[in-house]
Design a protein around this motif. Structure first.
Motif, short mmCIF file in Angstrom:
data_model
loop_
_atom_site.label_atom_id
_atom_site.label_comp_id
_atom_site.label_asym_id
_atom_site.label_seq_id
_atom_site.Cartn_x
_atom_site.Cartn_y
_atom_site.Cartn_z
N LEU A 1 -92.35 -21.76 6.28
CA LEU A 1 -92.87 -22.93 5.59
C LEU A 1 -93.87 -22.52 4.50
O LEU A 1 -93.82 -23.05 3.38
CB LEU A 1 -93.54 -23.88 6.58
N LEU A 2 -94.73 -21.59 4.81
CA LEU A 2 -95.70 -21.12 3.82
C LEU A 2 -94.99 -20.45 2.64
O LEU A 2 -95.37 -20.66 1.49
CB LEU A 2 -96.68 -20.15 4.47
N TYR A 3 -93.97 -19.69 2.92
CA TYR A 3 -93.18 -19.04 1.87
C TYR A 3 -92.53 -20.09 0.96
O TYR A 3 -92.58 -19.97 -0.27
CB TYR A 3 -92.12 -18.15 2.52
N ALA A 4 -91.95 -21.11 1.54
CA ALA A 4 -91.29 -22.15 0.75
C ALA A 4 -92.31 -22.95 -0.07
O ALA A 4 -92.03 -23.32 -1.22
CB ALA A 4 -90.49 -23.08 1.66
N MET A 5 -93.49 -23.19 0.47
CA MET A 5 -94.51 -23.91 -0.27
C MET A 5 -95.05 -23.07 -1.43
O MET A 5 -95.36 -23.60 -2.50
CB MET A 5 -95.63 -24.35 0.67
N CYS A 6 -95.14 -21.77 -1.24
CA CYS A 6 -95.55 -20.89 -2.34
C CYS A 6 -94.49 -20.86 -3.44
O CYS A 6 -94.83 -20.81 -4.63
CB CYS A 6 -95.81 -19.48 -1.83
N VAL B 1 -92.60 -33.84 0.93
CA VAL B 1 -93.86 -34.44 0.46
C VAL B 1 -94.55 -33.53 -0.54
O VAL B 1 -95.03 -34.00 -1.58
CB VAL B 1 -94.78 -34.75 1.66
N THR B 2 -94.56 -32.23 -0.27
CA THR B 2 -95.20 -31.32 -1.23
C THR B 2 -94.41 -31.22 -2.53
O THR B 2 -94.99 -31.01 -3.59
CB THR B 2 -95.41 -29.92 -0.62
N ALA B 3 -93.09 -31.39 -2.47
CA ALA B 3 -92.29 -31.40 -3.70
C ALA B 3 -92.64 -32.60 -4.56
O ALA B 3 -92.77 -32.50 -5.79
CB ALA B 3 -90.80 -31.40 -3.36
N ILE B 4 -92.83 -33.76 -3.94
CA ILE B 4 -93.21 -34.96 -4.69
C ILE B 4 -94.61 -34.79 -5.28
O ILE B 4 -94.85 -35.12 -6.45
CB ILE B 4 -93.13 -36.21 -3.79
N ILE B 5 -95.53 -34.27 -4.49
CA ILE B 5 -96.90 -34.07 -4.97
C ILE B 5 -96.93 -33.06 -6.11
O ILE B 5 -97.60 -33.28 -7.13
CB ILE B 5 -97.82 -33.64 -3.81
N LYS C 1 -87.71 -29.57 14.14
CA LYS C 1 -87.06 -28.92 13.01
C LYS C 1 -87.11 -29.79 11.76
O LYS C 1 -86.95 -29.30 10.65
CB LYS C 1 -85.61 -28.58 13.35
N LYS C 2 -87.33 -31.08 11.92
CA LYS C 2 -87.39 -31.99 10.78
C LYS C 2 -88.78 -32.01 10.14
O LYS C 2 -88.90 -32.34 8.97
CB LYS C 2 -87.01 -33.41 11.21
N ILE C 3 -89.80 -31.66 10.88
CA ILE C 3 -91.17 -31.74 10.37
C ILE C 3 -91.39 -30.80 9.18
O ILE C 3 -91.94 -31.24 8.17
CB ILE C 3 -92.18 -31.51 11.50
N PRO C 4 -90.95 -29.53 9.23
CA PRO C 4 -91.14 -28.69 8.04
C PRO C 4 -90.38 -29.20 6.82
O PRO C 4 -90.87 -29.09 5.69
CB PRO C 4 -90.61 -27.32 8.48
N LEU C 5 -89.22 -29.78 7.03
CA LEU C 5 -88.47 -30.33 5.91
C LEU C 5 -89.16 -31.55 5.31
O LEU C 5 -89.15 -31.74 4.09
CB LEU C 5 -87.05 -30.69 6.35
N MET C 6 -89.78 -32.34 6.15
CA MET C 6 -90.54 -33.48 5.65
C MET C 6 -91.77 -33.01 4.88
O MET C 6 -92.12 -33.58 3.84
CB MET C 6 -90.93 -34.39 6.81
N LEU D 1 -86.00 -25.50 -0.34
CA LEU D 1 -85.14 -25.56 0.85
C LEU D 1 -84.29 -24.31 0.96
O LEU D 1 -84.14 -23.75 2.06
CB LEU D 1 -84.25 -26.80 0.80
N VAL D 2 -83.76 -23.84 -0.16
CA VAL D 2 -83.00 -22.60 -0.15
C VAL D 2 -83.90 -21.44 0.27
O VAL D 2 -83.50 -20.59 1.07
CB VAL D 2 -82.35 -22.34 -1.53
N ALA D 3 -85.13 -21.41 -0.24
CA ALA D 3 -86.07 -20.36 0.14
C ALA D 3 -86.41 -20.46 1.62
O ALA D 3 -86.54 -19.45 2.30
CB ALA D 3 -87.33 -20.45 -0.71
N TYR D 4 -86.56 -21.67 2.11
CA TYR D 4 -86.90 -21.88 3.53
C TYR D 4 -85.76 -21.43 4.44
O TYR D 4 -85.98 -20.80 5.47
CB TYR D 4 -87.23 -23.35 3.77
N LEU D 5 -84.54 -21.76 4.07
CA LEU D 5 -83.40 -21.45 4.93
C LEU D 5 -83.01 -19.98 4.87
O LEU D 5 -82.42 -19.47 5.83
CB LEU D 5 -82.21 -22.33 4.55
N THR D 6 -83.30 -19.30 3.77
CA THR D 6 -82.91 -17.90 3.64
C THR D 6 -84.05 -16.93 3.92
O THR D 6 -83.86 -15.72 3.75
CB THR D 6 -82.34 -17.62 2.24
N ALA D 7 -85.20 -17.43 4.32
CA ALA D 7 -86.34 -16.55 4.61
C ALA D 7 -86.05 -15.69 5.83
O ALA D 7 -85.51 -16.17 6.83
CB ALA D 7 -87.60 -17.37 4.82
#
Length: 80
Positions: free
Chosen positions: A61-66, A12-16, A3-8, A48-54
């Motif tokens: 994860l794809l939705y949150a990255m988009c 990383v993508t937020a920093i990039i 469960k921690k891997i998608p958050l990590m 994170l809000v998008a990820y948790l409320t999807a």
């Protein structure tokens, strides 16, 4: 642990994304580390809000990255 891997990945993508956002803005002094950190924190928070409320459990994860990419793209055109 799984469960921690998608958050990590979102972190990383937020920093990039925030690094790329301020890389493409023409600034004579270059990107400031504090500004990039705050932008990454905001992008991570929104995704994170998008990820948790999807609703869909398969593409969360794809939705949150988009959402991250869309937020950074809109921010670029607003700050430009």
């Amino acid at each position: 642990m799984t469960k921690k891997i998608p958050l990590m990945i979102l972190g990383v993508t937020a920093i990039i994304c925030s690094l790329l956002l301020f890389h493409f803005i023409a600034d004579s002094e270059g990107p400031n580390l504090f500004v990039i950190s705050v932008a990454a924190f905001i992008v991570f928070g929104v995704s994170l809000v998008a990820y948790l409320t999807a609703i869909s459990t398969t593409n969360k994860l794809l939705y949150a990255m988009c959402i991250q990419a869309l937020l950074v793209t809109v921010s670029y055109f607003v700050l430009r």
